[in-house]
Design a protein around this motif. Structure first.
Motif, PDB file in Angstrom:
ATOM      1  N   VAL A   1      -5.039  14.655  -8.225  1.00 44.20           N
ATOM      2  CA  VAL A   1      -5.263  15.261  -6.906  1.00 44.20           C
ATOM      3  C   VAL A   1      -6.597  14.738  -6.344  1.00 44.20           C
ATOM      4  O   VAL A   1      -6.667  14.270  -5.200  1.00 44.20           O
ATOM      5  N   ASN A   2      -7.645  14.756  -7.161  1.00 41.52           N
ATOM      6  CA  ASN A   2      -8.937  14.216  -6.715  1.00 41.52           C
ATOM      7  C   ASN A   2      -8.874  12.713  -6.512  1.00 41.52           C
ATOM      8  O   ASN A   2      -9.432  12.165  -5.564  1.00 41.52           O
ATOM      9  N   TYR A   3      -8.189  12.049  -7.445  1.00 40.14           N
ATOM     10  CA  TYR A   3      -8.096  10.588  -7.409  1.00 40.14           C
ATOM     11  C   TYR A   3      -7.551  10.136  -6.040  1.00 40.14           C
ATOM     12  O   TYR A   3      -8.119   9.250  -5.391  1.00 40.14           O
ATOM     13  N   TYR A   4      -6.456  10.767  -5.597  1.00 43.65           N
ATOM     14  CA  TYR A   4      -5.845  10.326  -4.342  1.00 43.65           C
ATOM     15  C   TYR A   4      -6.555  10.919  -3.120  1.00 43.65           C
ATOM     16  O   TYR A   4      -6.522  10.332  -2.040  1.00 43.65           O
TER      17      TYR A   4
ATOM     18  N   LEU B   1      -4.144  11.808   0.211  1.00 42.53           N
ATOM     19  CA  LEU B   1      -3.513  13.066  -0.192  1.00 42.53           C
ATOM     20  C   LEU B   1      -3.049  13.909   0.996  1.00 42.53           C
ATOM     21  O   LEU B   1      -3.787  14.129   1.949  1.00 42.53           O
ATOM     22  N   VAL B   2      -1.799  14.386   0.891  1.00 43.77           N
ATOM     23  CA  VAL B   2      -1.236  15.326   1.855  1.00 43.77           C
ATOM     24  C   VAL B   2      -0.872  16.577   1.047  1.00 43.77           C
ATOM     25  O   VAL B   2      -0.034  16.505   0.155  1.00 43.77           O
ATOM     26  N   MET B   3      -1.533  17.692   1.341  1.00 47.32           N
ATOM     27  CA  MET B   3      -1.304  18.921   0.559  1.00 47.32           C
ATOM     28  C   MET B   3      -0.258  19.789   1.249  1.00 47.32           C
ATOM     29  O   MET B   3      -0.353  20.056   2.444  1.00 47.32           O
ATOM     30  N   VAL B   4       0.732  20.253   0.480  1.00 47.99           N
ATOM     31  CA  VAL B   4       1.785  21.092   1.045  1.00 47.99           C
ATOM     32  C   VAL B   4       2.016  22.301   0.129  1.00 47.99           C
ATOM     33  O   VAL B   4       2.139  22.144  -1.087  1.00 47.99           O
ATOM     34  N   ASP B   5       2.089  23.481   0.730  1.00 46.90           N
ATOM     35  CA  ASP B   5       2.341  24.702  -0.030  1.00 46.90           C
ATOM     36  C   ASP B   5       3.827  24.740  -0.400  1.00 46.90           C
ATOM     37  O   ASP B   5       4.692  24.880   0.465  1.00 46.90           O
ATOM     38  N   GLY B   6       4.104  24.625  -1.709  1.00 46.24           N
ATOM     39  CA  GLY B   6       5.497  24.575  -2.177  1.00 46.24           C
ATOM     40  C   GLY B   6       6.046  25.902  -2.622  1.00 46.24           C
ATOM     41  O   GLY B   6       7.113  25.959  -3.242  1.00 46.24           O
ATOM     42  N   ASN B   7       5.324  26.996  -2.326  1.00 48.49           N
ATOM     43  CA  ASN B   7       5.803  28.322  -2.759  1.00 48.49           C
ATOM     44  C   ASN B   7       6.909  28.853  -1.852  1.00 48.49           C
ATOM     45  O   ASN B   7       7.548  29.838  -2.172  1.00 48.49           O
ATOM     46  N   TRP B   8       7.107  28.215  -0.693  1.00 45.01           N
ATOM     47  CA  TRP B   8       8.098  28.678   0.289  1.00 45.01           C
ATOM     48  C   TRP B   8       9.481  28.144  -0.047  1.00 45.01           C
ATOM     49  O   TRP B   8       9.622  27.247  -0.871  1.00 45.01           O
ATOM     50  N   PRO B   9      10.524  28.666   0.629  1.00 47.69           N
ATOM     51  CA  PRO B   9      11.880  28.135   0.392  1.00 47.69           C
ATOM     52  C   PRO B   9      11.966  26.634   0.718  1.00 47.69           C
ATOM     53  O   PRO B   9      11.138  26.095   1.472  1.00 47.69           O
ATOM     54  N   VAL B  10      12.997  26.004   0.148  1.00 49.93           N
ATOM     55  CA  VAL B  10      13.132  24.541   0.206  1.00 49.93           C
ATOM     56  C   VAL B  10      13.021  23.995   1.640  1.00 49.93           C
ATOM     57  O   VAL B  10      12.290  23.031   1.884  1.00 49.93           O
TER      58      VAL B  10
ATOM     59  N   SER C   1       0.846  -1.199   0.000  1.00 47.74           N
ATOM     60  CA  SER C   1       0.000   0.000   0.000  1.00 47.74           C
ATOM     61  C   SER C   1       0.876   1.242   0.000  1.00 47.74           C
ATOM     62  O   SER C   1       2.051   1.197   0.375  1.00 47.74           O
ATOM     63  N   LEU C   2       0.280   2.351  -0.413  1.00 50.34           N
ATOM     64  CA  LEU C   2       0.961   3.641  -0.334  1.00 50.34           C
ATOM     65  C   LEU C   2       0.732   4.221   1.051  1.00 50.34           C
ATOM     66  O   LEU C   2      -0.366   4.103   1.603  1.00 50.34           O
ATOM     67  N   ARG C   3       1.762   4.872   1.604  1.00 51.45           N
ATOM     68  CA  ARG C   3       1.589   5.551   2.892  1.00 51.45           C
ATOM     69  C   ARG C   3       0.881   6.891   2.678  1.00 51.45           C
ATOM     70  O   ARG C   3      -0.022   7.262   3.424  1.00 51.45           O
ATOM     71  N   ALA C   4       1.325   7.629   1.643  1.00 48.15           N
ATOM     72  CA  ALA C   4       0.714   8.944   1.367  1.00 48.15           C
ATOM     73  C   ALA C   4       1.122   9.417  -0.020  1.00 48.15           C
ATOM     74  O   ALA C   4       2.111   8.945  -0.594  1.00 48.15           O
ATOM     75  N   VAL C   5       0.337  10.336  -0.529  1.00 48.31           N
ATOM     76  CA  VAL C   5       0.674  11.026  -1.780  1.00 48.31           C
ATOM     77  C   VAL C   5       0.839  12.497  -1.423  1.00 48.31           C
ATOM     78  O   VAL C   5      -0.118  13.153  -0.991  1.00 48.31           O
ATOM     79  N   VAL C   6       2.061  12.997  -1.535  1.00 47.82           N
ATOM     80  CA  VAL C   6       2.366  14.375  -1.138  1.00 47.82           C
ATOM     81  C   VAL C   6       2.187  15.283  -2.343  1.00 47.82           C
ATOM     82  O   VAL C   6       2.933  15.186  -3.318  1.00 47.82           O
ATOM     83  N   HIS C   7       1.167  16.121  -2.272  1.00 46.23           N
ATOM     84  CA  HIS C   7       0.932  17.049  -3.381  1.00 46.23           C
ATOM     85  C   HIS C   7       1.540  18.401  -3.046  1.00 46.23           C
ATOM     86  O   HIS C   7       1.099  19.095  -2.125  1.00 46.23           O
ATOM     87  N   ILE C   8       2.584  18.776  -3.806  1.00 46.44           N
ATOM     88  CA  ILE C   8       3.231  20.074  -3.603  1.00 46.44           C
ATOM     89  C   ILE C   8       2.636  21.044  -4.626  1.00 46.44           C
ATOM     90  O   ILE C   8       2.798  20.840  -5.831  1.00 46.44           O
TER      91      ILE C   8
END
Ligand code: AP5
Length: 227
Positions: free
Chosen positions: A191-194, A200-209, A114-121
């Motif tokens: 995004v909807n699928y997961y 789905l784990v949503m993360v704001d990727g606009n910030w520094p690394v 199984s997948l643990r999570a799908v990280v959407h940046i």
């Protein structure tokens, strides 16, 4: 998906070209001691070795198009079954459309995994373009830089191995535009699928690394925190 007894750390990184999937996957791979598996890197490795698969892939990659599903799925699944991926992996660039996701899901179920999570940046489109056109990569050790956001100490030279940095063919502005269109049409529906599968784990990727890494770890590890 899979069985409750499956303890593998299998993560998928989802996001537009330039969202920072590869950058964050490298860090997560070190943290969890599991491989970073990038289908884009696998295609590029095949191309540099002059394989038939690499030449097929190049025809699509240079146009900003997806490589056909059957080619990609077979290559990805074979890599994910290598010994170093037994306890998990950070999967970057796959699946990339709903057909690939369904195929992958059926393979995981059969393997009782199984997948643990799908990280959407997620990142603003204007930022994506700047990141891609400014990216430089090392042909030797594959380290990734950005001329403004993450420059090497000496311009154009890899900090890690001293090789001359190059720009990826598909990071030219006209190909970047096409890749972003293909992402919206083919990959964004994942995004909807997961989300529907509770992964789905949503993360704001606009910030520094570093901030993005912290946000991902906070979401994955919750109250356990991180260093
Ligand atoms: P692939 O290699 O997977 O490229 P991609 O998905 O388009 O993603 P990128 O590698 O461009 O971006 P990234 O999100 O990893 O960002 P990065 O961390 O490098 O695929 C290439 C091609 O292969 C596809 O177009 C397709 O043809 C084919 N392909 C691959 N998989 C396929 C599949 N499953 N099916 C069919 N075809 C497939 O960061 C980008 C830049 O930004 C870097 O310079 C980095 O230093 C900088 N940066 C990163 N994070 C930050 C931050 N937080 N702040 C500032 N700068 C940052």
């Amino acid at each position: 998906m899979g069985t409750p007894r499956d303890a593998g750390m299998r993560l998928v990184m989802l996001g537009a070209p330039g969202a920072g999937k590869g950058t964050q996957a490298d860090r997560l791979a070190v943290r969890y001691g599991i491989p970073h598996v990038s289908t884009g890197d696998l295609f590029r490795a095949n191309l540099s070795q002059g394989t038939a698969l690499g030449q097929t892939a190049q025809r699509f990659m240079s146009q900003g198009q997806l490589v056909p599903d059957e080619v990609t799925e077979a290559m990805a699944w074979e890599r994910l079954n290598a010994g170093d991926a037994e306890t998990g992996y950070i999967l970057d660039g796959f699946p990339r459309n709903v057909a690939q996701a369904q195929h992958f899901e059926s393979k995981l179920v059969l393997a009782q995994q199984s997948l643990r999570a799908v990280v959407h940046i997620y990142v603003e489109p204007v930022v994506l373009e700047r990141r891609l056109t400014g990216r430089r990569t090392c042909p030797g050790c594959k380290a990734s830089y950005h001329v403004v956001f993450n420059p090497p100490a000496l311009a154009g030279i890899c900090d890690a191995c001293g090789a001359e940095l190059v720009q990826r063919d598909d990071d030219r502005p006209e190909t970047v535009k096409k890749r972003l269109e293909v992402y919206m049409d083919e990959t964004a529906p994942l995004v909807n699928y997961y989300s529907e599968r509770g992964l789905l784990v949503m993360v704001d990727g606009n910030w520094p690394v570093d901030n993005v890494t912290d946000a991902i770890l906070a979401r994955l590890e919750g109250d356990r925190g991180h260093d």
